[in-house]
Design a protein around this motif. Structure first.
Motif, PDB file in Angstrom:
ATOM      1  N   LEU A 141      -6.052   2.296   6.683  1.00 13.85           N
ATOM      2  CA  LEU A 141      -4.802   1.568   6.449  1.00 13.85           C
ATOM      3  C   LEU A 141      -4.019   2.185   5.288  1.00 13.85           C
ATOM      4  O   LEU A 141      -2.784   2.250   5.318  1.00 13.85           O
ATOM      5  CB  LEU A 141      -5.110   0.099   6.158  1.00 13.85           C
ATOM      6  CG  LEU A 141      -5.650  -0.727   7.339  1.00 13.85           C
ATOM      7  CD1 LEU A 141      -5.953  -2.152   6.898  1.00 13.85           C
ATOM      8  CD2 LEU A 141      -4.648  -0.725   8.490  1.00 13.85           C
ATOM      9  N   LYS A 142      -4.721   2.659   4.256  1.00 15.07           N
ATOM     10  CA  LYS A 142      -4.038   3.333   3.158  1.00 15.07           C
ATOM     11  C   LYS A 142      -3.339   4.605   3.637  1.00 15.07           C
ATOM     12  O   LYS A 142      -2.218   4.912   3.234  1.00 15.07           O
ATOM     13  CB  LYS A 142      -5.032   3.678   2.056  1.00 15.07           C
ATOM     14  CG  LYS A 142      -5.547   2.470   1.280  1.00 15.07           C
ATOM     15  CD  LYS A 142      -6.470   2.928   0.160  1.00 15.07           C
ATOM     16  CE  LYS A 142      -6.960   1.738  -0.655  1.00 15.07           C
ATOM     17  NZ  LYS A 142      -7.860   2.156  -1.757  1.00 15.07           N
ATOM     18  N   ARG A 143      -4.021   5.360   4.512  1.00 18.73           N
ATOM     19  CA  ARG A 143      -3.414   6.603   5.016  1.00 18.73           C
ATOM     20  C   ARG A 143      -2.170   6.299   5.849  1.00 18.73           C
ATOM     21  O   ARG A 143      -1.139   6.974   5.722  1.00 18.73           O
ATOM     22  CB  ARG A 143      -4.446   7.348   5.865  1.00 18.73           C
ATOM     23  CG  ARG A 143      -3.974   8.715   6.352  1.00 18.73           C
ATOM     24  CD  ARG A 143      -5.013   9.340   7.264  1.00 18.73           C
ATOM     25  NE  ARG A 143      -5.219   8.542   8.466  1.00 18.73           N
ATOM     26  CZ  ARG A 143      -4.380   8.586   9.522  1.00 18.73           C
ATOM     27  NH1 ARG A 143      -3.340   9.394   9.515  1.00 18.73           N
ATOM     28  NH2 ARG A 143      -4.632   7.826  10.581  1.00 18.73           N
ATOM     29  N   ILE A 144      -2.215   5.255   6.688  1.00 18.92           N
ATOM     30  CA  ILE A 144      -1.052   4.899   7.517  1.00 18.92           C
ATOM     31  C   ILE A 144       0.125   4.450   6.649  1.00 18.92           C
ATOM     32  O   ILE A 144       1.278   4.836   6.884  1.00 18.92           O
ATOM     33  CB  ILE A 144      -1.457   3.799   8.521  1.00 18.92           C
ATOM     34  CG1 ILE A 144      -2.478   4.346   9.516  1.00 18.92           C
ATOM     35  CG2 ILE A 144      -0.230   3.275   9.251  1.00 18.92           C
ATOM     36  CD1 ILE A 144      -3.026   3.290  10.455  1.00 18.92           C
ATOM     37  N   ALA A 145      -0.172   3.667   5.617  1.00 20.00           N
ATOM     38  CA  ALA A 145       0.904   3.205   4.731  1.00 20.00           C
ATOM     39  C   ALA A 145       1.545   4.366   3.989  1.00 20.00           C
ATOM     40  O   ALA A 145       2.771   4.425   3.821  1.00 20.00           O
ATOM     41  CB  ALA A 145       0.357   2.167   3.756  1.00 20.00           C
ATOM     42  N   GLU A 146       0.737   5.330   3.548  1.00 19.86           N
ATOM     43  CA  GLU A 146       1.285   6.489   2.837  1.00 19.86           C
ATOM     44  C   GLU A 146       2.140   7.350   3.758  1.00 19.86           C
ATOM     45  O   GLU A 146       3.217   7.819   3.364  1.00 19.86           O
ATOM     46  CB  GLU A 146       0.133   7.309   2.258  1.00 19.86           C
ATOM     47  CG  GLU A 146       0.576   8.434   1.336  1.00 19.86           C
ATOM     48  CD  GLU A 146       1.210   7.920   0.077  1.00 19.86           C
ATOM     49  OE1 GLU A 146       1.989   8.679  -0.527  1.00 19.86           O
ATOM     50  OE2 GLU A 146       0.949   6.758  -0.306  1.00 19.86           O
ATOM     51  N   ASN A 147       1.677   7.554   4.990  1.00 21.61           N
ATOM     52  CA  ASN A 147       2.478   8.326   5.945  1.00 21.61           C
ATOM     53  C   ASN A 147       3.808   7.640   6.259  1.00 21.61           C
ATOM     54  O   ASN A 147       4.845   8.292   6.399  1.00 21.61           O
ATOM     55  CB  ASN A 147       1.680   8.535   7.228  1.00 21.61           C
ATOM     56  CG  ASN A 147       0.522   9.484   7.042  1.00 21.61           C
ATOM     57  OD1 ASN A 147       0.490  10.257   6.075  1.00 21.61           O
ATOM     58  ND2 ASN A 147      -0.468   9.443   7.942  1.00 21.61           N
ATOM     59  N   THR A 148       3.799   6.330   6.396  1.00 24.20           N
ATOM     60  CA  THR A 148       5.044   5.588   6.649  1.00 24.20           C
ATOM     61  C   THR A 148       6.017   5.744   5.493  1.00 24.20           C
ATOM     62  O   THR A 148       7.229   5.931   5.695  1.00 24.20           O
ATOM     63  CB  THR A 148       4.716   4.106   6.870  1.00 24.20           C
ATOM     64  OG1 THR A 148       3.788   3.976   7.946  1.00 24.20           O
ATOM     65  CG2 THR A 148       5.971   3.315   7.191  1.00 24.20           C
ATOM     66  N   LYS A 149       5.499   5.679   4.255  1.00 24.07           N
ATOM     67  CA  LYS A 149       6.363   5.846   3.087  1.00 24.07           C
ATOM     68  C   LYS A 149       6.968   7.244   3.045  1.00 24.07           C
ATOM     69  O   LYS A 149       8.156   7.419   2.742  1.00 24.07           O
ATOM     70  CB  LYS A 149       5.552   5.560   1.827  1.00 24.07           C
ATOM     71  CG  LYS A 149       6.352   5.644   0.551  1.00 24.07           C
ATOM     72  CD  LYS A 149       5.489   5.292  -0.652  1.00 24.07           C
ATOM     73  CE  LYS A 149       6.298   5.399  -1.937  1.00 24.07           C
ATOM     74  NZ  LYS A 149       5.453   5.066  -3.127  1.00 24.07           N
ATOM     75  N   ILE A 150       6.161   8.264   3.342  1.00 22.64           N
ATOM     76  CA  ILE A 150       6.663   9.643   3.326  1.00 22.64           C
ATOM     77  C   ILE A 150       7.743   9.834   4.385  1.00 22.64           C
ATOM     78  O   ILE A 150       8.791  10.441   4.133  1.00 22.64           O
ATOM     79  CB  ILE A 150       5.493  10.629   3.542  1.00 22.64           C
ATOM     80  CG1 ILE A 150       4.551  10.590   2.344  1.00 22.64           C
ATOM     81  CG2 ILE A 150       6.020  12.041   3.760  1.00 22.64           C
ATOM     82  CD1 ILE A 150       3.288  11.406   2.538  1.00 22.64           C
TER      83      ILE A 150
END
Length: 273
Positions: free
Chosen positions: A71-80
């Motif tokens: 979930l952390k990886r998905i949130a970071e990709n969405t922000k980028i």
């Protein structure tokens, strides 16, 4: 087989039986699990097959999700991705326009532009230009009415000589004579003398104005509807005779078409040569 109460676990007879929440209760045992308030089929709230009152029924809480590495990886990709799209749009529009804050001066200019746009849409600018043009033309033709103005001034001087005779108090009601347009304090001899002088002045100076016309003659340039009881209405092209100025912007006169006498705006009429 005898039924057992879900609360006191005693035998429940049909006359005192209450079925609710997949259980059998005594009517007096059907109470809130917290405050022991006796409940009915209309006032109870069920939770985990237990009766509660409105105030003490447990509230369901929102389900929380553990923050896993995925979930952390998905949130970071969405922000980028969001930042990339924002900067792409910014670079694309950079240099094409300059954003300006809406200060009071800009808001005032916008409001004035909106008003001018509405006026232009409804055609009021053309009407105003036509009125100004007629007003300028009437001002250029105003030299031809000096003779009639001199006649009226002469009549006013003659009337003023008789309106305030020496030794007589002005304002006597008994001396009013509206039929002959005398509203001052005059004796019968004074009124007759004033009539003779007025008629002689009109005959000597008013022949060029046509039969039945005295004083200044004007022609209406626009339609006007009376706004008060002492004003007079007229239409474009009407002749207004016996005009006399009151103050700057207003005069009195007789509309020849309707025969009505009253006040009228001076900027709605033009002098007749």
């Amino acid at each position: 087989m005898n039924k057992k109460c879900a609360r006191c676990e005693k035998t429940v007879y049909p006359i005192e039986e209450l079925k609710c929440l997949d259980k059998v209760w005594h009517k007096l045992c059907f109470k809130c699990q917290v405050c022991n308030m006796t409940l009915s089929m209309k006032t109870y709230k069920g939770f985990n097959k237990q009766p509660y009152c409105e105030a003490h029924v447990p509230k369901a809480k929102a389900t929380t999700m553990a923050e896993t590495p995925e979930l952390k990886r998905i949130a970071e990709n969405t922000k980028i991705q969001s930042n990339v799209m924002y900067h792409a749009e910014f670079e694309k529009a950079k240099g094409k326009f300059t954003p300006v804050a809406d200060d009071p001066e800009i808001l005032r200019i916008k409001q004035n532009s909106k008003i001018i746009s509405n006026v232009a849409y409804h055609g009021d600018l053309e009407k105003k230009a036509a009125m100004e043009q007629k007003r300028v033309m009437s001002g250029e033709n105003g030299d031809g009415v000096h003779e009639s103005e001199e006649v009226t001034d002469h009549l006013d001087q003659l009337t003023s000589q008789f309106m305030s005779p020496p030794g007589r108090q002005v304002g006597s009601v008994a001396d009013l004579d509206p039929v002959n347009d005398f509203y001052g304090s005059l004796s019968a001899a004074d009124r007759s003398a004033a009539n003779v002088n007025r008629q002689s002045a009109n005959q000597s100076h008013g022949q060029s104005m046509g039969p039945g016309r005295q004083g200044r003659v004007y022609r209406a340039m626009y339609n006007y509807d009376a706004q008060d009881s002492d004003e007079v209405s007229f239409m474009d092209g009407d002749l207004i005779i016996n005009c006399s100025p009151i103050d700057e912007g207003w005069m009195t006169g007789l509309v020849e078409r309707t025969g009505q006498t009253g006040m009228l705006p001076a900027n709605y009429v033009e002098p007749v040569n």
